[in-house]
Design an enzyme around this catalytic site. Structure first.
Site, PDB file in Angstrom:
ATOM      1  N   SER A 146      46.500  67.181  25.539  1.00 10.17           N
ATOM      2  CA  SER A 146      45.605  66.168  26.223  1.00 10.17           C
ATOM      3  C   SER A 146      45.902  65.614  27.733  1.00 10.17           C
ATOM      4  O   SER A 146      44.770  65.323  28.625  1.00 10.17           O
ATOM      5  CB  SER A 146      45.980  65.052  25.129  1.00 10.17           C
ATOM      6  OG  SER A 146      46.766  64.117  25.622  1.00 10.17           O
ATOM      7  N   ASP A 393      46.074  52.753  28.672  1.00 11.21           N
ATOM      8  CA  ASP A 393      46.486  54.234  28.488  1.00 11.21           C
ATOM      9  C   ASP A 393      46.931  54.325  30.199  1.00 11.21           C
ATOM     10  O   ASP A 393      46.277  54.777  30.938  1.00 11.21           O
ATOM     11  CB  ASP A 393      44.970  55.067  28.659  1.00 11.21           C
ATOM     12  CG  ASP A 393      45.644  56.320  28.504  1.00 11.21           C
ATOM     13  OD1 ASP A 393      47.398  56.739  28.871  1.00 11.21           O
ATOM     14  OD2 ASP A 393      44.879  57.396  28.010  1.00 11.21           O
ATOM     15  N   HIS A 396      47.535  58.960  30.463  1.00  8.83           N
ATOM     16  CA  HIS A 396      46.455  60.102  30.771  1.00  8.83           C
ATOM     17  C   HIS A 396      45.937  59.319  32.702  1.00  8.83           C
ATOM     18  O   HIS A 396      45.923  58.418  32.794  1.00  8.83           O
ATOM     19  CB  HIS A 396      45.519  60.042  30.350  1.00  8.83           C
ATOM     20  CG  HIS A 396      45.709  60.575  29.034  1.00  8.83           C
ATOM     21  ND1 HIS A 396      46.004  59.833  27.715  1.00  8.83           N
ATOM     22  CD2 HIS A 396      45.722  61.944  28.080  1.00  8.83           C
ATOM     23  CE1 HIS A 396      46.849  60.438  27.319  1.00  8.83           C
ATOM     24  NE2 HIS A 396      46.404  61.561  26.469  1.00  8.83           N
TER      25      HIS A 396
END
Length: 416
Positions: A146, A393, A396
């Site tokens: 990702s 998060d 990312h």
């Protein structure tokens, strides 16, 4: 006499105009921004120099830096709200829910305005049309997890603003997602292979498994989808950082007949790197394909790494780390050394892979992660809602943001 006077006047006028031009250039070239931030009750004032890109325009591109005599990865972040961001998330027609922090409520947008400035040279200004022309009739494929998706989405956003809506498309076929610039017959693709080799986490949707297993020597299932690419950008790191991961010598079809071993995170990773290296040596077209491998993308899970008295993580951070050479505890250098060793060995076998050393420059950007500004797929508990850092998060990145710089570095390599 009249002609002589006219020549003198024109000469004087030229000097005056030149002087005015120089004054304007100097004035517009340097601006400053001052921010205030409170640490332990004290307000600290920080001034950042902001330098324009000195005439780098869409039409007059400077040549890319000569990589052999310029370390693109050694430098500093410069606040620059004139040249950055490179695009607006509102113009990203595909996947803009994944990384568009502003859409999900982020108010402080200064993370979009930092530009990476190498010490020895300037990065060429990104030119979407120039890149698409370079990709005419070609495939560029990002392969990985990702974090590589993050970079792929960034690249699509960086180029699609110059493409009319009728001349671009997105197609998803299992693990392969393809953005096509129809006029250029060019594709920018992402292939989901978080552990590079075949694994039980290969499903692009249903890949959350408590016990990960990778197959030694098995990569063809993935490689068949990107074997004819003209540019390949690999990444693999975060998916190896789990308590339970084993290497299987055998097949998933006959799981009871195989041999399973856990060689430790680095040892497991080296098995995958060997499989990847052997495939490249035996299958890659060395005269056609440019190969890149991203070094690890750092996380910012422990605020104590950059502020001794601070608790939490990247949540609520609004400024980069200003400590030169900062490195967080989540960065495992043995992983990077394993990649460097594999790439060095490949070079002796006639395969050239460039490492995009994004780690150190990304280490500084603790404020640029998605944090809580994202689509939340799971229902949050009352405890989580009362403590936003618990579901932040810090892996990312927001877009526009840090992955754009990764792509600018890639751009400096792939344009002739």
């Amino acid at each position: 006499m009249v002609a002589g006077t006219l020549r003198l006047s024109l000469h004087s006028l030229t000097k005056i105009l030149l002087a005015i031009f120089l004054v304007i250039s100097v004035y517009s070239g340097t601006i400053s921004r001052t921010t205030e931030k409170s640490y332990n009750g004290e307000t600290t004032t920080k001034a950042y120099n902001e330098t324009t890109l000195k005439g780098y325009s869409e039409l007059t591109q400077p040549p890319p830096p000569t990589v052999s005599n310029c370390d693109l990865f050694s430098g500093k972040w410069v606040y620059d709200n004139t040249s950055n961001p490179l695009y607006s998330w509102k113009n990203c027609s595909f996947w803009n829910d994944w990384y568009t922090c502003e859409k999900f409520g982020r108010k402080d947008l200064s993370y979009q305005n930092w530009r990476w400035q190498p010490d020895q040279c300037d990065l060429p200004r990104f030119n979407a049309k120039a890149l698409l022309e370079r990709l005419r009739g070609k495939r560029m494929v990002y392969v990985g997890d990702s974090l590589n998706t993050n970079q792929w989405v960034s690249m699509v956003c960086m180029v699609e603003s110059v493409i009319p809506s009728a001349l671009k498309s997105l197609h998803i076929n299992g693990s392969l997602t393809t953005f096509k610039a129809i006029e250029f017959n060019a594709t920018i693709e992402f292939y989901w292979a978080p552990l590079m080799v075949e694994s039980n986490s290969d499903d692009p949707v249903l890949h959350r498994v408590p016990h990960r297993i990778v197959r030694a020597g098995a990569i063809e299932k993935h490689a068949v989808h990107w074997s004819d690419a003209d540019i390949l950008v690999f990444d693999s790191y975060l998916w190896w950082k789990v308590p339970k991961l084993e290497v299987l010598w055998g097949s998933f079809e006959k799981p009871n007949e195989g041999v399973y071993k856990n060689l430790g995170m680095v040892g497991n990773f080296e098995v995958a790197l060997k499989t990847w290296s052997d495939w490249l040596e035996n299958h890659i077209n060395r005269t056609k394909t440019q190969l890149f491998f991203n070094s690890l993308s750092p996380t910012h899970d422990w605020a104590g790494d950059w502020e001794e008295t601070n608790q939490g993580n990247c949540y609520n951070e609004t400024e980069p780390v200003l400590q030169e050479g900062y490195r967080g505890r989540g960065t495992i250098t043995d992983i990077m050394r394993a990649v460097e060793s594999a790439v060095s060995e490949l070079k002796t076998r006639g395969v050239d892979v460039k490492i995009l050393n994004i780690t150190q420059l990304s280490e500084y950007r603790k404020e640029a992660h998605r944090s809580v500004y994202r689509k939340i797929w799971d229902t949050l508990t009352p405890d989580q809602l009362s403590n936003p850092a618990s579901y932040s998060d810090c892996y990312h990145w927001c877009l526009p943001g840090v992955p754009d710089t990764w792509n600018e570095l890639l751009y400096a390599y792939i344009l002739p």
